[in-house]
Each structure stands twice: as structure tokens, then as C-alpha cells.
Design a protein around this motif. Structure first.
Motif, PDB file in Angstrom:
ATOM      1  N   VAL A  38      16.262 -39.326  19.875  1.00  5.30           N
ATOM      2  CA  VAL A  38      16.014 -38.222  19.477  1.00  5.30           C
ATOM      3  C   VAL A  38      16.569 -37.894  18.038  1.00  5.30           C
ATOM      4  CG1 VAL A  38      16.558 -35.645  20.045  1.00  5.30           C
ATOM      5  CG2 VAL A  38      16.071 -37.318  21.843  1.00  5.30           C
ATOM      6  N   MET A  39      17.511 -38.197  17.539  1.00  2.26           N
ATOM      7  CA  MET A  39      18.115 -37.972  16.320  1.00  2.26           C
ATOM      8  C   MET A  39      17.209 -38.496  15.089  1.00  2.26           C
ATOM      9  SD  MET A  39      22.251 -38.256  16.873  1.00  2.26           S
ATOM     10  CE  MET A  39      22.406 -39.230  15.373  1.00  2.26           C
ATOM     11  N   ALA A  40      16.630 -39.708  15.430  1.00  4.23           N
ATOM     12  CA  ALA A  40      15.988 -40.424  14.422  1.00  4.23           C
ATOM     13  C   ALA A  40      14.550 -39.759  14.536  1.00  4.23           C
ATOM     14  CB  ALA A  40      15.778 -41.715  14.939  1.00  4.23           C
ATOM     15  N   VAL A  41      14.131 -39.441  15.530  1.00  2.00           N
ATOM     16  CA  VAL A  41      12.739 -38.663  15.629  1.00  2.00           C
ATOM     17  C   VAL A  41      12.619 -37.044  14.726  1.00  2.00           C
ATOM     18  CG1 VAL A  41      10.891 -37.510  17.046  1.00  2.00           C
ATOM     19  CG2 VAL A  41      11.757 -39.693  17.458  1.00  2.00           C
ATOM     20  N   ILE A  42      13.933 -36.538  15.152  1.00  6.64           N
ATOM     21  CA  ILE A  42      14.130 -35.103  14.603  1.00  6.64           C
ATOM     22  C   ILE A  42      14.214 -35.614  12.963  1.00  6.64           C
ATOM     23  CG2 ILE A  42      15.589 -33.389  14.106  1.00  6.64           C
ATOM     24  CD1 ILE A  42      16.057 -33.242  17.191  1.00  6.64           C
ATOM     25  N   GLY A  43      15.008 -36.237  12.789  1.00  8.50           N
ATOM     26  CA  GLY A  43      14.968 -36.775  11.323  1.00  8.50           C
ATOM     27  C   GLY A  43      13.786 -37.151  10.627  1.00  8.50           C
ATOM     28  N   LEU A  44      12.935 -37.979  11.113  1.00  7.31           N
ATOM     29  CA  LEU A  44      11.861 -38.376  10.368  1.00  7.31           C
ATOM     30  C   LEU A  44      10.874 -37.151  10.324  1.00  7.31           C
ATOM     31  CD1 LEU A  44      11.337 -41.779  12.273  1.00  7.31           C
ATOM     32  CD2 LEU A  44      11.728 -41.277   9.854  1.00  7.31           C
ATOM     33  N   LEU A  45      10.634 -36.318  11.475  1.00  7.78           N
ATOM     34  CA  LEU A  45       9.878 -35.223  11.663  1.00  7.78           C
ATOM     35  C   LEU A  45      10.433 -34.236  10.379  1.00  7.78           C
ATOM     36  CD1 LEU A  45       9.538 -34.414  15.488  1.00  7.78           C
ATOM     37  CD2 LEU A  45       7.755 -35.114  13.675  1.00  7.78           C
ATOM     38  N   GLY A  46      11.781 -34.169  10.180  1.00 13.61           N
ATOM     39  CA  GLY A  46      12.013 -33.173   9.191  1.00 13.61           C
ATOM     40  C   GLY A  46      11.537 -33.654   7.752  1.00 13.61           C
ATOM     41  N   ASP A  88      10.966 -27.824  -1.814  1.00 13.80           N
ATOM     42  CA  ASP A  88       9.829 -28.517  -1.404  1.00 13.80           C
ATOM     43  C   ASP A  88       9.919 -29.909  -0.650  1.00 13.80           C
ATOM     44  OD1 ASP A  88       8.169 -26.569  -2.791  1.00 13.80           O
ATOM     45  OD2 ASP A  88       7.357 -28.026  -4.241  1.00 13.80           O
ATOM     46  N   PHE A  89      11.174 -30.026  -0.664  1.00 17.66           N
ATOM     47  CA  PHE A  89      11.426 -31.438   0.141  1.00 17.66           C
ATOM     48  C   PHE A  89      12.136 -31.124   1.523  1.00 17.66           C
ATOM     49  CE2 PHE A  89      14.110 -35.025   1.613  1.00 17.66           C
ATOM     50  CZ  PHE A  89      12.975 -36.242   1.685  1.00 17.66           C
ATOM     51  N   VAL A  90      13.178 -30.314   1.332  1.00 14.22           N
ATOM     52  CA  VAL A  90      14.133 -29.980   2.674  1.00 14.22           C
ATOM     53  C   VAL A  90      13.683 -28.959   3.675  1.00 14.22           C
ATOM     54  CG1 VAL A  90      16.380 -29.150   3.545  1.00 14.22           C
ATOM     55  CG2 VAL A  90      16.130 -30.526   1.114  1.00 14.22           C
ATOM     56  N   ALA A  91      13.278 -29.465   5.037  1.00 15.21           N
ATOM     57  CA  ALA A  91      12.801 -28.792   5.861  1.00 15.21           C
ATOM     58  C   ALA A  91      14.032 -28.260   6.909  1.00 15.21           C
ATOM     59  CB  ALA A  91      11.763 -29.671   6.632  1.00 15.21           C
ATOM     60  N   LEU A  92      14.483 -27.181   6.733  1.00 13.97           N
ATOM     61  CA  LEU A  92      15.493 -26.856   7.523  1.00 13.97           C
ATOM     62  C   LEU A  92      14.908 -26.516   8.916  1.00 13.97           C
ATOM     63  CD1 LEU A  92      17.568 -24.253   5.357  1.00 13.97           C
ATOM     64  CD2 LEU A  92      18.061 -26.550   5.945  1.00 13.97           C
ATOM     65  N   SER A  93      13.568 -26.095   9.101  1.00 14.65           N
ATOM     66  CA  SER A  93      13.005 -25.914  10.560  1.00 14.65           C
ATOM     67  C   SER A  93      13.100 -27.126  11.374  1.00 14.65           C
ATOM     68  CB  SER A  93      11.590 -25.379  10.150  1.00 14.65           C
ATOM     69  OG  SER A  93      10.959 -26.583   9.504  1.00 14.65           O
ATOM     70  N   SER A  94      13.322 -28.398  10.711  1.00 18.18           N
ATOM     71  CA  SER A  94      13.320 -29.509  11.700  1.00 18.18           C
ATOM     72  C   SER A  94      14.603 -29.546  12.450  1.00 18.18           C
ATOM     73  CB  SER A  94      13.389 -30.841  10.691  1.00 18.18           C
ATOM     74  OG  SER A  94      14.512 -30.863  10.037  1.00 18.18           O
ATOM     75  N   ILE A  95      15.557 -28.746  12.155  1.00 17.25           N
ATOM     76  CA  ILE A  95      16.806 -28.586  12.867  1.00 17.25           C
ATOM     77  C   ILE A  95      17.025 -27.326  13.321  1.00 17.25           C
ATOM     78  CG2 ILE A  95      17.813 -30.696  12.098  1.00 17.25           C
ATOM     79  CD1 ILE A  95      19.953 -29.083  10.579  1.00 17.25           C
ATOM     80  N   GLY A  96      16.223 -26.356  12.883  1.00 16.05           N
ATOM     81  CA  GLY A  96      16.263 -25.095  13.424  1.00 16.05           C
ATOM     82  C   GLY A  96      17.378 -24.301  12.673  1.00 16.05           C
ATOM     83  N   LEU A  97      18.114 -24.618  11.535  1.00 12.04           N
ATOM     84  CA  LEU A  97      19.337 -24.143  10.857  1.00 12.04           C
ATOM     85  C   LEU A  97      19.242 -22.801  10.553  1.00 12.04           C
ATOM     86  CD1 LEU A  97      22.112 -25.186   9.877  1.00 12.04           C
ATOM     87  CD2 LEU A  97      21.196 -25.402   7.756  1.00 12.04           C
ATOM     88  N   LYS A  98      20.044 -21.873  11.071  1.00  8.44           N
ATOM     89  CA  LYS A  98      20.182 -20.512  10.587  1.00  8.44           C
ATOM     90  C   LYS A  98      21.557 -20.038  10.371  1.00  8.44           C
ATOM     91  CE  LYS A  98      19.391 -19.393  15.435  1.00  8.44           C
ATOM     92  NZ  LYS A  98      20.029 -20.470  15.839  1.00  8.44           N
ATOM     93  N   ALA A  99      21.562 -18.880   9.981  1.00  8.61           N
ATOM     94  CA  ALA A  99      23.087 -18.243  10.037  1.00  8.61           C
ATOM     95  C   ALA A  99      23.863 -18.048  11.104  1.00  8.61           C
ATOM     96  CB  ALA A  99      23.259 -16.882   9.215  1.00  8.61           C
ATOM     97  N   VAL A 130      21.384 -33.328  16.963  1.00  5.12           N
ATOM     98  CA  VAL A 130      20.453 -32.937  16.004  1.00  5.12           C
ATOM     99  C   VAL A 130      21.150 -32.916  14.483  1.00  5.12           C
ATOM    100  CG1 VAL A 130      18.940 -31.049  15.099  1.00  5.12           C
ATOM    101  CG2 VAL A 130      19.582 -31.258  17.671  1.00  5.12           C
ATOM    102  N   GLN A 131      20.389 -33.769  13.635  1.00  2.89           N
ATOM    103  CA  GLN A 131      20.749 -33.770  12.238  1.00  2.89           C
ATOM    104  C   GLN A 131      19.608 -33.533  11.228  1.00  2.89           C
ATOM    105  OE1 GLN A 131      22.862 -37.383  11.594  1.00  2.89           O
ATOM    106  NE2 GLN A 131      21.321 -38.647  11.849  1.00  2.89           N
ATOM    107  N   LEU A 132      20.142 -33.490  10.069  1.00  6.08           N
ATOM    108  CA  LEU A 132      18.842 -33.581   8.918  1.00  6.08           C
ATOM    109  C   LEU A 132      19.727 -34.271   7.677  1.00  6.08           C
ATOM    110  CD1 LEU A 132      16.349 -32.623   7.426  1.00  6.08           C
ATOM    111  CD2 LEU A 132      17.779 -30.686   6.490  1.00  6.08           C
TER     112      LEU A 132
END
Length: 161
Positions: free
Chosen positions: A10-18, A92-103, A133-135
Motif C-alpha cells: 500500500v505504501m509503495a502504491v500510494i507513493g507511486l501514485l503520488g 508541479d511535482f509534489v502531489a499532496l492529494s496522494s496522501i490527503g495532507l491537510k492542516a 501512508v507516505q509521500l
């Protein structure tokens, strides 16, 4: 053993998706963020550290005049409640949505400290949210930025993680 393997997958897939989502632009704007550039030279593995706390604000950053816009956040340090700044990479590179990062999220940041404009800043290698979950934005062993790698090199790096 099987649960651990599933979590790692799961961690690898989330990282790759991000990374894949972030790299979906044909030519992401990484001006000033390139490997070997002035900003990249601020990263020193000797200054590696870990920071745990709560994200208080996500923001656009331009670390050095003329650089492409990047993504960063403020974090309230769990230990001493100080507010620290974390730089992730070019927007243009970092996708915070891949881990749903928010305040409000509790995170662990692995990175390296540097000084920029008389302020201590952490240049992130990876941000972990929860246990699975990691980015990742830089190579752990030396801080090589993923945005300077080819898509194939990024895939190999993530597979070896």
C-alpha cells in the motif's frame, strides 16, 4: 508477515501514485529546484533529522527568487510546540492529494535542516501520515530530489524502498 507485506505494498502504491500524479504534466516546472542548483546545495545529509507534529498551514513557497513555485507547510513541533517550516518540492511535482495532507494532520517528517533567509527550514525527504501512508520527494540516503530523476529512475527507486 502477510499484513506487513500488504502495508508495504500500500505504501509503495500510494507513493507511486503520488509521483505519477505529480509527474502527469508533460514538463513540470522545476526551475531552480534542479539537482546541483543553488537551492539543492542547501541539502546536507549531515543535518538529517526527524520532526513530529501537527500541520498548521500548507502554503506555496518560493525559497529563492526566480525559482518555480513550490509546496511547503508549517508544523507545530510535538516536543516544544514551536512552529517549523518544511519544504517539500516544486508545486508541479509534489502531489499532496496522494496522501490527503491537510492542516490538522499529525505527521512525521524526515529531512535535513538548513538555514534560508536567516530561518531554519527542514528540506523534506518524506512525510509520513499514519503508519501506512507516505509521500517521498527525495532519496533517503543522499537527498537526491525525485523531481530530477527520470520517471523510470523514480519507479526503480520506489520499488527498492
Amino acid at each position: 508477515m502477510q499484513r506487513r507485506l500488504a502495508l508495504l505494498t500500500v505504501m509503495a502504491v500510494i507513493g507511486l501514485l503520488g509521483l505519477a500524479q505529480a509527474g502527469s504534466k508533460a514538463q513540470p516546472d522545476i526551475k531552480g529546484w534542479e539537482k546541483g542548483g543553488e537551492y539543492d546545495q542547501l541539502y546536507s545529509a549531515k543535518e538529517a533529522d526527524t520532526l513530529k507534529g501537527r500541520v498548521t498551514k500548507i502554503m506555496d513557497i518560493t525559497p529563492i527568487d526566480g525559482m518555480a513555485v513550490g509546496v511547503g507547510f508549517e508544523i507545530e513541533d510535538k516536543k516544544d510546540k514551536s512552529i517549523e517550516i518544511v519544504h517539500l518540492g516544486p508545486k508541479d511535482f509534489v502531489a499532496l492529494s496522494s496522501i490527503g495532507l491537510k492542516a490538522g494532520d499529525e505527521v512525521k517528517v524526515i529531512g535535513a535542516w538548513t538555514e534560508l533567509d536567516s530561518q531554519d527550514v527542514m528540506l523534506a525527504v518524506k512525510v509520513k501520515k499514519g503508519e501506512d501512508v507516505q509521500l517521498k520527494v527525495r532519496r533517503t540516503r543522499d537527498g537526491f530530489p525525485y523531481w530530477s530523476m527520470t520517471p523510470e529512475d523514480r519507479q526503480r527507486e520506489m520499488a527498492g524502498d
